[in-house]
Write an enzyme that holds these catalytic residues in place. Structure first.
Site, short mmCIF file in Angstrom:
data_model
loop_
_atom_site.label_atom_id
_atom_site.label_comp_id
_atom_site.label_asym_id
_atom_site.label_seq_id
_atom_site.Cartn_x
_atom_site.Cartn_y
_atom_site.Cartn_z
CG PHE A 143 -5.19 -1.25 3.44
CD1 PHE A 143 -5.67 0.01 3.80
CD2 PHE A 143 -4.36 -1.32 2.33
CE1 PHE A 143 -5.34 1.15 3.08
CE2 PHE A 143 -4.03 -0.18 1.58
CZ PHE A 143 -4.53 1.05 1.97
N GLY A 144 -2.75 -3.49 4.43
CA GLY A 144 -1.37 -3.45 3.94
C GLY A 144 -0.33 -3.34 5.04
CE1 TYR A 145 4.52 -3.72 2.78
CE2 TYR A 145 3.17 -2.25 1.45
CZ TYR A 145 4.06 -3.30 1.55
OH TYR A 145 4.47 -3.95 0.41
CE LYS B 6 -6.57 3.12 -4.61
NZ LYS B 6 -5.53 2.97 -5.62
CE LYS C 10 -4.11 4.73 6.69
NZ LYS C 10 -4.23 3.43 6.01
CG ASP D 147 0.93 4.68 -7.95
OD1 ASP D 147 0.32 3.60 -7.98
OD2 ASP D 147 2.17 4.73 -7.92
CB SER D 148 -0.70 5.44 -2.38
OG SER D 148 -1.51 4.27 -2.41
CB THR E 60 -9.49 2.91 -9.29
OG1 THR E 60 -9.12 1.78 -8.50
CG2 THR E 60 -10.73 3.52 -8.68
P1 IMP Z 1 -2.09 1.42 -5.38
O1 IMP Z 1 -3.49 0.95 -5.17
O2 IMP Z 1 -1.51 1.06 -6.70
O3 IMP Z 1 -1.93 2.85 -5.05
O4 IMP Z 1 -1.19 0.56 -4.36
C1 IMP Z 1 -1.00 1.00 -3.10
C2 IMP Z 1 -0.22 -0.03 -2.30
O5 IMP Z 1 0.62 0.68 -1.39
C3 IMP Z 1 -1.14 -0.87 -1.43
O6 IMP Z 1 -1.45 -2.09 -2.05
C4 IMP Z 1 -0.32 -1.05 -0.17
O7 IMP Z 1 0.62 -2.07 -0.34
C5 IMP Z 1 0.45 0.24 -0.07
N1 IMP Z 1 -0.31 1.29 0.66
C6 IMP Z 1 -0.67 2.50 0.17
N2 IMP Z 1 -1.34 3.21 1.08
C7 IMP Z 1 -1.42 2.44 2.18
C8 IMP Z 1 -2.03 2.63 3.45
O8 IMP Z 1 -2.67 3.65 3.77
N3 IMP Z 1 -1.92 1.59 4.31
C9 IMP Z 1 -1.25 0.46 4.01
N4 IMP Z 1 -0.67 0.21 2.84
C10 IMP Z 1 -0.75 1.21 1.92
#
Ligand code: IMP
Length: 199
Positions: A152-154, A14, A175, A71-72, A9
């Site tokens: 962050f995010g959602y 991260k 969290k 990946d998440s 990454t």
């Molecule tokens: P990655 O970095 O490719 O794994 O993308 C993960 C995406 O999933 C993030 O940009 C968020 O949109 C969403 N996401 C994953 N984990 C979380 C979290 O813990 N909180 C909020 N959004 C999350």
């Protein structure tokens, strides 16, 4: 000599998290920020586990050293699993989460099933090239309105029943103890300390 571990990454948050976890185990933690030639990874898997595996394999095949990738994302029942593996790119990668979250709230206005899951898959490519994937899932519901500015995010629309609030309203430490990422990391760590625990 310290063992080297490549984190697949360029995300500074991260990298910091993996450093904190792996340095005490005697690893020198490197990331794609330390690699001269940029590595292009095509995340075209259908699942989080597939994408994590693709990232780890792509980087292992080029650098020939142990790699960890993840990946998440968020899956919403009423939206048939969306945004899922497209969580970061949902409605456009530069679209604000304020907009994305409001869009989801509007889509779910009449929904009977508000259940959703955060999923995190972590892939570990070992020195011999074998790849092991660890998954963590956090169950929640989509809130009726966004709340809180933490995380962050959602997070502002992810309502977590045991806390009685959204993840936007809780501290990061709280969290992390129960999150999809925290659970997947704990499994990875247990495996690294004792590989026989998953046999
Ligand atoms: P990655 O970095 O490719 O794994 O993308 C993960 C995406 O999933 C993030 O940009 C968020 O949109 C969403 N996401 C994953 N984990 C979380 C979290 O813990 N909180 C909020 N959004 C999350």
């Amino acid at each position: 000599m310290m063992k080297k571990m490549m984190i697949a990454t360029t995300n500074v948050g991260k990298i910091k998290e993996f450093k904190q976890m792996l340095e005490p185990l005697g690893y020198e933690v490197l990331s794609l920020l330390d690699v001269k030639e940029p590595i292009d990874i095509e995340e075209d898997g259908k699942t989080f586990a597939e994408n994590a595996r693709i990232k780890a394999k792509t980087v292992f095949d080029i650098l020939h050293m142990p790699v960890i990738s993840d990946d998440s994302g968020l899956s919403i029942n009423h939206l048939h699993g969306a945004p899922g593996v497209y969580s970061a790119r949902f409605l456009g990668k530069d679209t604000s989460y304020e907009y994305k979250n409001q869009y989801i709230l509007d889509e779910l206005k009449q929904a009977k099933d508000r259940r959703c899951q955060y999923v995190c898959a972590i892939a570990y490519a070992k020195e011999d090239g074998s790849i092991h994937v660890f998954e963590g899932v956090m169950e929640g519901t989509v809130a009726f309105q966004a709340a809180g500015h933490n995380g962050f995010g959602y997070d502002p629309i992810f309502f977590y029943e045991p806390f009685g609030r959204t993840l936007g309203e809780v501290e990061e430490e709280q969290k992390n103890k129960v999150s999809h990422r925290g659970l997947a990391l704990a499994k990875l760590l247990a495996y690294m300390e004792d590989p026989s625990c998953y046999m």
